[in-house]
Design an enzyme around this catalytic site. Structure first.
Site, PDB file in Angstrom:
ATOM      1  N   SER A   1     -68.786 -90.012 147.562  1.00 29.38           N
ATOM      2  CA  SER A   1     -67.393 -89.751 147.218  1.00 29.38           C
ATOM      3  C   SER A   1     -66.533 -90.372 148.307  1.00 29.38           C
ATOM      4  O   SER A   1     -66.616 -89.972 149.467  1.00 29.38           O
ATOM      5  CB  SER A   1     -67.172 -88.237 147.131  1.00 29.38           C
ATOM      6  OG  SER A   1     -65.800 -87.945 146.993  1.00 29.38           O
TER       7      SER A   1
ATOM      8  N   LYS B   1     -67.745 -92.618 143.719  1.00 31.30           N
ATOM      9  CA  LYS B   1     -66.596 -91.868 143.197  1.00 31.30           C
ATOM     10  C   LYS B   1     -65.394 -92.188 144.052  1.00 31.30           C
ATOM     11  O   LYS B   1     -65.480 -92.159 145.282  1.00 31.30           O
ATOM     12  CB  LYS B   1     -66.926 -90.372 143.243  1.00 31.30           C
ATOM     13  CG  LYS B   1     -65.738 -89.435 143.047  1.00 31.30           C
ATOM     14  CD  LYS B   1     -66.213 -88.019 142.787  1.00 31.30           C
ATOM     15  CE  LYS B   1     -65.499 -87.006 143.651  1.00 31.30           C
ATOM     16  NZ  LYS B   1     -66.001 -85.633 143.433  1.00 31.30           N
TER      17      LYS B   1
ATOM     18  N   LYS C   1     -61.368 -91.328 144.991  1.00 28.23           N
ATOM     19  CA  LYS C   1     -60.298 -90.346 144.874  1.00 28.23           C
ATOM     20  C   LYS C   1     -59.035 -91.067 144.423  1.00 28.23           C
ATOM     21  O   LYS C   1     -58.750 -92.185 144.898  1.00 28.23           O
ATOM     22  CB  LYS C   1     -60.069 -89.674 146.237  1.00 28.23           C
ATOM     23  CG  LYS C   1     -61.232 -88.785 146.684  1.00 28.23           C
ATOM     24  CD  LYS C   1     -61.321 -87.518 145.850  1.00 28.23           C
ATOM     25  CE  LYS C   1     -62.377 -86.563 146.398  1.00 28.23           C
ATOM     26  NZ  LYS C   1     -62.448 -85.319 145.612  1.00 28.23           N
TER      27      LYS C   1
ATOM     28  N   ASP D   1     -61.749 -89.106 140.782  1.00 31.71           N
ATOM     29  CA  ASP D   1     -61.449 -87.677 140.940  1.00 31.71           C
ATOM     30  C   ASP D   1     -60.008 -87.523 141.408  1.00 31.71           C
ATOM     31  O   ASP D   1     -59.637 -88.020 142.472  1.00 31.71           O
ATOM     32  CB  ASP D   1     -62.410 -87.069 141.974  1.00 31.71           C
ATOM     33  CG  ASP D   1     -62.263 -85.550 142.099  1.00 31.71           C
ATOM     34  OD1 ASP D   1     -61.415 -84.956 141.387  1.00 31.71           O
ATOM     35  OD2 ASP D   1     -63.006 -84.958 142.910  1.00 31.71           O
TER      36      ASP D   1
ATOM     37  N   GLU E   1     -62.520 -87.010 136.766  1.00 33.56           N
ATOM     38  CA  GLU E   1     -62.688 -85.628 137.226  1.00 33.56           C
ATOM     39  C   GLU E   1     -61.337 -84.954 137.481  1.00 33.56           C
ATOM     40  O   GLU E   1     -60.477 -85.500 138.184  1.00 33.56           O
ATOM     41  CB  GLU E   1     -63.536 -85.661 138.510  1.00 33.56           C
ATOM     42  CG  GLU E   1     -63.940 -84.309 139.059  1.00 33.56           C
ATOM     43  CD  GLU E   1     -64.863 -84.451 140.284  1.00 33.56           C
ATOM     44  OE1 GLU E   1     -65.448 -85.548 140.487  1.00 33.56           O
ATOM     45  OE2 GLU E   1     -64.977 -83.482 141.047  1.00 33.56           O
TER      46      GLU E   1
ATOM     47  N   ASP F   1     -63.854 -79.787 137.510  1.00 35.50           N
ATOM     48  CA  ASP F   1     -64.353 -79.292 138.789  1.00 35.50           C
ATOM     49  C   ASP F   1     -63.614 -77.970 139.059  1.00 35.50           C
ATOM     50  O   ASP F   1     -64.100 -76.886 138.679  1.00 35.50           O
ATOM     51  CB  ASP F   1     -64.090 -80.364 139.873  1.00 35.50           C
ATOM     52  CG  ASP F   1     -64.412 -79.928 141.287  1.00 35.50           C
ATOM     53  OD1 ASP F   1     -64.690 -78.738 141.518  1.00 35.50           O
ATOM     54  OD2 ASP F   1     -64.374 -80.771 142.212  1.00 35.50           O
TER      55      ASP F   1
ATOM     56  N   LYS G   1     -70.419 -76.749 141.442  1.00 35.12           N
ATOM     57  CA  LYS G   1     -70.482 -76.502 142.889  1.00 35.12           C
ATOM     58  C   LYS G   1     -70.826 -75.031 143.043  1.00 35.12           C
ATOM     59  O   LYS G   1     -70.077 -74.173 142.539  1.00 35.12           O
ATOM     60  CB  LYS G   1     -69.136 -76.769 143.555  1.00 35.12           C
ATOM     61  CG  LYS G   1     -68.714 -78.224 143.579  1.00 35.12           C
ATOM     62  CD  LYS G   1     -67.377 -78.407 144.289  1.00 35.12           C
ATOM     63  CE  LYS G   1     -66.974 -79.870 144.251  1.00 35.12           C
ATOM     64  NZ  LYS G   1     -65.590 -80.069 144.745  1.00 35.12           N
TER      65      LYS G   1
ATOM     66  N   GLY H   1     -69.890 -81.697 145.684  1.00 37.62           N
ATOM     67  CA  GLY H   1     -70.095 -81.427 147.108  1.00 37.62           C
ATOM     68  C   GLY H   1     -68.824 -80.949 147.760  1.00 37.62           C
ATOM     69  O   GLY H   1     -67.717 -81.159 147.242  1.00 37.62           O
TER      70      GLY H   1
HETATM   71  O1  OSB Z   1     -63.164 -82.530 144.595  1.00 38.95           O
HETATM   72  O2  OSB Z   1     -65.192 -83.050 144.696  1.00 38.95           O
HETATM   73  C1  OSB Z   1     -64.165 -82.702 145.272  1.00 38.95           C
HETATM   74  C2  OSB Z   1     -64.762 -82.613 149.055  1.00 38.95           C
HETATM   75  C3  OSB Z   1     -64.024 -81.507 149.407  1.00 38.95           C
HETATM   76  C4  OSB Z   1     -63.322 -80.832 148.439  1.00 38.95           C
HETATM   77  C5  OSB Z   1     -63.361 -81.274 147.105  1.00 38.95           C
HETATM   78  C6  OSB Z   1     -64.117 -82.383 146.747  1.00 38.95           C
HETATM   79  C7  OSB Z   1     -64.800 -83.078 147.748  1.00 38.95           C
HETATM   80  C8  OSB Z   1     -65.555 -84.306 147.501  1.00 38.95           C
HETATM   81  C9  OSB Z   1     -66.624 -84.678 148.512  1.00 38.95           C
HETATM   82  O3  OSB Z   1     -65.306 -85.079 146.610  1.00 38.95           O
HETATM   83  C10 OSB Z   1     -67.996 -84.498 147.990  1.00 38.95           C
HETATM   84  C11 OSB Z   1     -69.037 -84.566 149.101  1.00 38.95           C
HETATM   85  O4  OSB Z   1     -69.474 -85.666 149.414  1.00 38.95           O
HETATM   86  O5  OSB Z   1     -69.395 -83.510 149.653  1.00 38.95           O
HETATM   87 MG    MG Z   2     -63.722 -82.821 142.544  1.00 41.38          MG
END
Ligand code: OSB
Ligand code: MG
Length: 368
Positions: free
Chosen positions: A135, A161, A163, A188, A213, A238, A262, A290
């Site tokens: 990510s 992924k 952001k 995301d 996402e 999510d 999660k 994650g």
């Molecule tokens: O939205 O998936 C998310 C990290 C912190 C809070 C929200 C998110 C995330 C990530 C990182 O996208 C995922 C990872 O590599 O742990």
């Molecule tokens: Mg997310």
């Protein structure tokens, strides 16, 4: 198991590189580690609540409060047989899924250690290694983004992924897609759009994305339904899915076609398994999200993602994507096929490096 004592550790760990989402940039990650003593064994859990309420309402502060005042007093000295039993004890406490999940993880760790079985075995996981991706946060420029993607691909990640947020979406995703036409790619938004402003995302439908996402707010299940009807690309929820009940309602409402699980957000591994099973019945793919976990939470995520309906690569990257020094002695590395091995030792299958734990602890408390 008779739960005799608990220690909470508020950790603050420097990240290898800053992580920026639609709700802000962090350079260090906070979480709570929980150590539970029972029947001569020690179990560990990680509460994934962050320092700020940008992703969810829970923070390290709210979790600390709810542990100290409500959750731990409820379970101290109690004989807890498993996660279901723990849920019954905690049922009078509303919400606070991440705090509950952190304790539940320690119970699973204890159960596994007591029975000499790995968490993967306890959950019924089938794979010895799980497919993972990376990510990538918002970068300072489109050039920096392309460089970041290239860097992670060079390290062996085969799913990326990105952001996104309003104004930083279609053009950046287009640039990545043009440079890497065959890369499995997803985005995301962390709930940064409204039904109206999400119009701007419609061109994403032409970029062959695995999924989009959480474009809308966490309590906008119905608007996600309306938005999904306008996209060929699957929407994935999510933040909106905080329990098995919400997962069922989202599927009934056709608010998404994929769910990100999660364990922290949904109140633990038992609820994660329930959501997994429900989605499997409905033929809806799930994948493991994650929260920039330490080795403790990462071990739990790997065991969870070994269940069969985890059909898309997880946001479970190698330790060195996050931390130069982790609080577990175990370091997770990426295999050549963009997978990570699921731990095989009893419980979570990791051990704690007490010196590193102390180094990153900014506050701790033992109860009773
Ligand atoms: O939205 O998936 C998310 C990290 C912190 C809070 C929200 C998110 C995330 C990530 C990182 O996208 C995922 C990872 O590599 O742990
Ligand atoms: Mg997310």
């Amino acid at each position: 198991m008779n739960l005799t004592s608990f220690t909470l550790y508020h950790l603050r760990m420097p990240l290898q590189s800053h992580f920026e989402t639609s709700f802000g940039r962090i350079t260090e990650r906070d979480c709570i580690l929980i150590e539970v003593h029972a029947d001569g064994l020690v179990g560990w859990g990680e509460c994934v609540a962050d320092r700020n309420p940008g992703y969810a309402y829970e923070t390290v502060g709210t979790a600390w409060h709810i542990y100290q005042e409500f959750i731990l007093p409820t379970v101290i000295g109690q004989d807890i047989v498993d996660a279901r039993d723990l849920q019954k004890h905690l049922a009078p406490i509303k919400g606070h899924q991440m705090a509950k999940a952190g304790l539940e993880m320690a119970i699973w760790d204890l159960l596994g250690k007591q029975q000499g079985r790995s968490l993967r075995e306890l959950l019924g996981g089938e794979r010895a290694k799980v497919a993972v991706g990376v990510s990538i946060g918002l970068q300072d420029s489109p050039e920096a983004l392309l460089q970041a993607v290239e860097g992670y691909m060079a390290r062996g990640y085969r799913r990326v992924k990105l952001k996104i947020k309003p104004g930083r979406d279609v053009s950046e995703v287009r640039a990545v897609r043009e440079q890497f036409p065959h890369l499995p790619l997803q985005v995301d938004a962390n709930s940064a759009y409204s039904l109206e402003s999400a119009e701007a995302l419609l061109p994403l439908d032409d970029f062959d994305l695995l999924l989009i996402e959480q474009p809308l707010a966490e309590d906008d299940l119905w608007d996600h339904h309306k938005l999904q009807r306008r996209f060929r690309t699957p929407l994935c929820l999510d933040e909106s899915i905080t329990s098995p009940r919400h997962a069922r309602q989202a599927l009934e409402m056709k608010a998404c076609r994929v769910i990100n699980i999660k364990q922290g957000r949904v109140g633990g591994l038992l609820n994660s398994k329930r959501i997994h099973d429900l989605c499997q019945l409905e033929d809806i793919p799930v994948w493991c999200g994650g929260m920039l976990e330490t080795g403790v939470g990462r071990a739990a995520n790997l065991a969870l993602a070994s269940l069969p309906n985890f059909r898309l690569p997880g946001d479970i990257s190698a330790t060195d994507r996050y931390y130069a020094q982790d609080i577990t002695n175990d370091v997770f590395t990426l295999n050549a096929d963009s997978t990570i091995d699921v731990p095989t030792g009893p419980g979570l299958g990791v051990t704690i490096n007490r010196a590193t734990l102390q180094r990153f602890t900014i506050q701790s408390i033992t109860l009773p």
